[in-house]
Scaffold this active site. Structure first.
Site, short mmCIF file in Angstrom:
data_model
loop_
_atom_site.label_atom_id
_atom_site.label_comp_id
_atom_site.label_asym_id
_atom_site.label_seq_id
_atom_site.Cartn_x
_atom_site.Cartn_y
_atom_site.Cartn_z
CB CYS A 234 84.63 -20.07 63.86
SG CYS A 234 83.76 -20.57 65.36
CG HIS B 94 82.32 -15.62 63.39
ND1 HIS B 94 83.36 -14.70 63.48
CD2 HIS B 94 82.86 -16.84 63.68
CE1 HIS B 94 84.47 -15.32 63.83
NE2 HIS B 94 84.18 -16.63 63.96
#
Length: 391
Positions: A366, A350
């Site tokens: 992440c 992301h």
């Protein structure tokens, strides 16, 4: 005296003749029988007095009648009445005699179109037929040549029937040779041949060699066309042809080939680098941020399972986010403007508003990217894109 003696003598002779005639008339007819085996011969003699001359002399003329009677018992008697024999039965008509079969076959007679048996005995013709029918067939499968015998293929030639017909055939005629092909042996041979030459296709596989993706070569498969081969073998056996039969191998394409692999993402966690490949060809490399030592980014092979545009951030079930609340899209959203979730739980690629974290192990597991770069990557990859995460 002489005249008186002569007259007396004549009177005496006449009286004697009359007495003899009367004796013959009064006497019963004489019957004689002769028995030979089972045949009785009966002879009846009757006398009729006849007076001749001028002297009054009477003579008897005898008539004899002979009757032959067949019987199984010998009989005797003085007087027998013999019945007439029954008329003979009609003789049975003789059966028409069948045409005798010749000991050799007529000249020029052939069996099956090509087997010359003219002038041969049945035994010799049978031997010639056996040799002719036993000729092997020729099957070409790719670069290999096989020569099965008709017996292996379940063929049975009706040679005895053909020889019987050939013995009655006219010179120069052809007698067909019938061949029966049993399906059991033929199917077993063809299936065994298929198992020998069939090849299953091999799909290409995506591997990682070092830090780069590698796609193995695919292999095409092949399958023996069993239906066409069976038909060709039966036709060759029944028509006695021995031309080579070319078996058909159908190509089988693999489901996955090298061209099936396009985009591949490789993330090197220790170098904080993300590389996008087109198959085995590098397209572009980006700086990223990975997980902290306490929340490391997982290692392994994954794939993208979801893509969100302007995502919401939802707090994961972790101690560090137990008091956090969902954050809607906007400038303060920690996911930026794009989210690409991978098959590892709660982990994705992301954007981040914190550009200073790029190049460090700063996330909670992440993979962070600069917003313009993650927006570009979002447009390049699809759901299902492989993701390798290595050290």
């Amino acid at each position: 005296m002489r005249r008186g003696g002569v007259a007396l003598l004549l009177v005496a002779c006449a009286a004697a003749g009359l007495l003899a005639a009367l004796f013959v008339v009064a006497a019963p007819p004489a019957i004689g029988q002769t028995v030979t085996g089972t045949t009785i011969v009966t002879t009846v003699t009757t006398g009729t007095p006849v007076t001749t001359g001028t002297t009054g002399t009477t003579t008897t003329t005898a008539t004899t009648t002979t009757t032959t009677t067949s019987t199984g018992t010998t009989s005797t008697g003085t007087t027998t009445t013999t019945p007439r024999p029954p008329p003979p039965l009609p003789r049975p008509r003789p059966r028409p005699r069948s045409r005798p079969r010749p000991t050799t076959i007529s000249a020029g007679v052939t069996i099956g179109g090509d087997i010359l048996v003219g002038g041969l005995s049945p035994n010799s013709a049978a031997a010639v037929i056996r040799d002719y029918v036993a000729r092997p067939l020729t099957i070409r499968v790719g670069k290999r040549t096989l020569r099965p015998t008709p017996r292996q293929l379940g063929a049975l030639a009706h040679g005895a029937e053909a020889i019987r017909r050939a013995r009655l055939a006219l010179p120069g005629r052809n007698v067909p040779l019938k061949v029966t092909v049993r399906p059991g042996p033929l199917d077993r041979y063809v299936d065994k041949l298929g198992g020998r030459f069939d090849r299953a296709p091999v799909d290409s596989r995506l591997l990682l060699q070092g830090a780069k993706p590698f796609v193995t070569r695919h292999k095409e498969g092949r399958s023996l066309n069993r239906v066409l081969l069976r038909r060709a073998l039966v036709r060759s056996l029944k028509t006695h042809e021995r031309q080579p039969i070319v078996a058909v191998l159908r190509e089988l394409q693999p489901a996955v080939s090298r061209s099936s692999f396009t985009d591949v993402i490789v993330i090197r966690r220790g170098a904080n680098r993300l590389s996008l490949y087109n198959g085995m060809k590098l397209r572009r490399t980006f700086g990223i941020a990975t997980g902290q030592a306490q929340y490391p980014t997982p290692l392994g092979r994954f794939h993208i399972i979801v893509k969100w545009l302007d995502p919401w951030w939802y707090p994961p079930s972790s101690d560090w986010a137990k008091d956090a609340k969902p954050i809607p899209p906007g400038p303060g959203n920690p996911l930026g403007t794009r989210w690409m979730g991978i098959s590892s739980p709660a982990v994705g690629i992301h954007g981040t508003p914190d550009a200073a974290s790029i190049g460090y192990s700063a996330s909670h597991g992440c993979i962070r990217m600069l917003i313009p770069e993650v927006e570009w990557l979002f447009e390049q990859v699809e759901i299902g894109t492989p993701v390798f995460i290595i050290r």
